[in-house]
Design a protein around this motif. Sequence first.
Motif, mmCIF file in Angstrom:
data_model
loop_
_atom_site.group_PDB
_atom_site.id
_atom_site.type_symbol
_atom_site.label_atom_id
_atom_site.label_comp_id
_atom_site.label_asym_id
_atom_site.label_seq_id
_atom_site.Cartn_x
_atom_site.Cartn_y
_atom_site.Cartn_z
ATOM 1 N N GLN A 152 0.836 -1.202 0.000
ATOM 2 C CA GLN A 152 0.000 0.000 0.000
ATOM 3 C C GLN A 152 0.873 1.255 0.000
ATOM 4 O O GLN A 152 0.617 2.194 -0.754
ATOM 5 N N LYS A 153 1.912 1.264 0.802
ATOM 6 C CA LYS A 153 2.809 2.422 0.876
ATOM 7 C C LYS A 153 3.526 2.619 -0.463
ATOM 8 O O LYS A 153 3.678 3.750 -0.939
ATOM 9 N N GLU B 165 0.982 4.063 -2.947
ATOM 10 C CA GLU B 165 0.718 5.476 -2.661
ATOM 11 C C GLU B 165 1.873 6.354 -3.132
ATOM 12 O O GLU B 165 1.650 7.410 -3.727
ATOM 13 N N ASN C 168 1.974 6.401 -6.998
ATOM 14 C CA ASN C 168 0.860 7.200 -7.524
ATOM 15 C C ASN C 168 1.110 8.696 -7.337
ATOM 16 O O ASN C 168 0.800 9.490 -8.226
ATOM 17 N N HIS C 169 1.669 9.065 -6.191
ATOM 18 C CA HIS C 169 1.960 10.485 -5.937
ATOM 19 C C HIS C 169 2.924 11.040 -6.991
ATOM 20 O O HIS C 169 2.662 12.082 -7.601
#
Length: 186
Positions: free
Chosen positions: A121-122, A125, A128-129
């Motif tokens: 998940q990290k 994220e 995606n950022h």
Amino acid sequence: MIRRFLLSAVLTLVTLAATAQVNDKSEAQPQLLRFGYLNFDSALVCVPGYHQAQLELQALREAYEQEMKRVEDDFNTKYEAFLEGQAEFPRTILLKRQQELQDMLQQNIAFKNKCQQELAQKEAETQNHYRDIVRQVVSAQAKSLHLAFVLNTACDACPYLDAEQGIDLQDAVEEALFKGVQELQE
């Protein structure tokens, strides 16, 4: 009879005229779409902060791996002690220790799954950022050049590209990424 002949002649002429207009439009010069291209992955690593974020993810990954190794070693130590003493344990103690080992094993599996899930998940994220930052810059560059679309040439996604037909956005995007961060720092 003459009326039918005249009527069919008029319809034929109207049809021919309409067909001629359609053919004239189709024979007109087709409007060429302008497009750009770049290697998205190369642009991604140019985003300021991306390298640091990757280092932080690697440190997090290593911390999880160390903790999983420690938990596994604790389990192995207790399991070895159980195996050495199982012949001497009374039945009640044997069953209790078996249950403790089973609980510990289930907790270790749950912990490992949670670590992998949190790490994934990290990573998602973070990716995606930084991908959003590159997409914004690519979009701005494409709009300023009035491009219809931008091809991503990463991973051999576009084996052939006529450079004369498109615009290479790589340098412009990387420069914009660099300038954008400088402006934020000032």
